[in-house]
Design a protein around this motif. Structure first.
Motif, PDB file in Angstrom:
ATOM      1  N   GLU A  95       3.038  23.391 -29.682  1.00  0.00           N
ATOM      2  CA  GLU A  95       2.472  21.691 -29.756  1.00  0.00           C
ATOM      3  C   GLU A  95       0.997  21.835 -29.848  1.00  0.00           C
ATOM      4  O   GLU A  95       0.346  21.183 -30.465  1.00  0.00           O
ATOM      5  N   SER A 234      -0.361  10.430 -31.923  1.00  0.00           N
ATOM      6  CA  SER A 234       1.080  10.866 -31.592  1.00  0.00           C
ATOM      7  C   SER A 234       2.008   9.876 -31.695  1.00  0.00           C
ATOM      8  O   SER A 234       3.093   9.973 -32.015  1.00  0.00           O
ATOM      9  N   GLY A 239       2.781  14.070 -33.838  1.00  0.00           N
ATOM     10  CA  GLY A 239       3.343  15.479 -33.074  1.00  0.00           C
ATOM     11  C   GLY A 239       2.264  16.037 -32.310  1.00  0.00           C
ATOM     12  O   GLY A 239       1.123  15.521 -31.899  1.00  0.00           O
ATOM     13  N   TYR A 243       2.289  13.921 -28.619  1.00  0.00           N
ATOM     14  CA  TYR A 243       3.666  13.572 -28.406  1.00  0.00           C
ATOM     15  C   TYR A 243       4.211  13.862 -27.075  1.00  0.00           C
ATOM     16  O   TYR A 243       5.001  13.454 -26.438  1.00  0.00           O
TER      17      TYR A 243
END
Length: 290
Positions: A95, A234, A239, A243
């Motif tokens: 991430e 996000s 993402g 997120y």
């Protein structure tokens, strides 16, 4: 009894006109704009895939090396390595790489677009007078407002997130490029012109190099603003770490939001240190050259 402000303008009709106008733009040019920005999306996806494909230790070595080259300080580089390692320990490595990819892409686009606009503003007082109110509005506009038009044009996804981030983050680099060039000593500019320099030579050999510390400060601010906007983006499918924060809010999971938030803080510190180091080095080069 509360007094109501008189309805001087028919706001209902104005809202309908704005909404209908934008809807028409989406209907007529939405597909064209999607094709236009398709190479940008591909570039972003390639960058994200590369960062996620690289082994974590290679990424740490590369970023630490960049920090060391920028700062010439092994303590700063060591802190960078520790913070990146901590991002991995928090379990949000992939991430974080997605967030870095979006932040780097938006920052590069903001710099590529912003510096030329700042240069043009520095050359024209009329253009500067026209642009400054627009930049003021861009910097005071609530973050979420940037998401609406791009989501209408492209739907949820990485492209609207990228473009919203660019528009949100671009004002500092424009402002400080303009300011840096205007603050260049007029005697230096007159001297290089007296030696027969063209406008391009004056810009590239005198104004931009001397304005570089101020421009780097603008790039630093743009980088930080891009990172903060990436988190908000996000909500529309960007993402990454943002997120994870959003999931923490939706599921009421404090740990999810906390770990992602700490990773964002670590990334912000790392990129701030790199940008600040580059700014100090450019300023030191100027002092050494005097």
């Amino acid at each position: 009894m509360a007094s109501n402000f008189p309805e001087i303008i028919d706001l209902r009709s104005l809202r309908f006109a704005i909404d209908d106008g934008f809807t028409a733009v989406v209907a007529n040019y939405g597909e064209f704009l999607e094709h236009l920005f398709l190479p940008v999306l591909r570039g972003l996806m390639i960058l994200e895939q590369i960062l996620q494909w690289l082994p974590w230790y290679v990424t740490i070595v590369l970023v630490t090396g960049i920090t060391l080259a920028a700062s010439r300080n092994w303590k700063t580089a060591l802190v960078t390595a520790i913070m990146l390692f901590a991002v991995g320990l928090l379990g949000v490595w992939d991430e974080a790489m997605a967030t870095i990819a979006l932040m780097l892409a938006s920052t590069i686009l903001a710099i590529v677009l912003g510096i030329p606009i700042g240069v043009l503003m520095a050359q024209s007082n009329k253009l500067r007078a026209a642009c400054l109110p627009v930049l003021d509005i861009m910097q005071t506009m609530p973050i979420f407002v940037y998401l609406i038009p791009f989501v209408m044009l492209f739907g949820p996804g990485k492209i609207p997130a990228l473009l919203a981030t660019v528009f949100f983050a671009i004002p500092p680099v424009i402002r400080l490029t303009d300011l840096g060039i205007r603050q260049v000593d007029s005697e230096v500019v007159e001297a290089i012109v007296a030696f027969g320099a063209t406008s391009w030579q004056k810009l590239l050999r005198a104004q931009l190099p001397l304005a570089m510390p101020t421009i780097m400060a603008g790039i630093n601010q743009t980088t930080m603003m891009a990172l903060s906007m990436v988190v908000i983006a996000s909500m529309i499918g960007a993402g990454g770490l943002g997120y994870q924060v959003l999931q923490g809010i939706q599921r009421l999971e404090v740990s999810t939001g906390l770990f992602a938030g700490l990773a964002i803080v670590f990334l912000a510190i790392i990129f701030d240190r790199i940008a600040q180091s580059l700014g100090r080095r450019s300023q030191q080069h100027l002092k050494d050259g005097e």
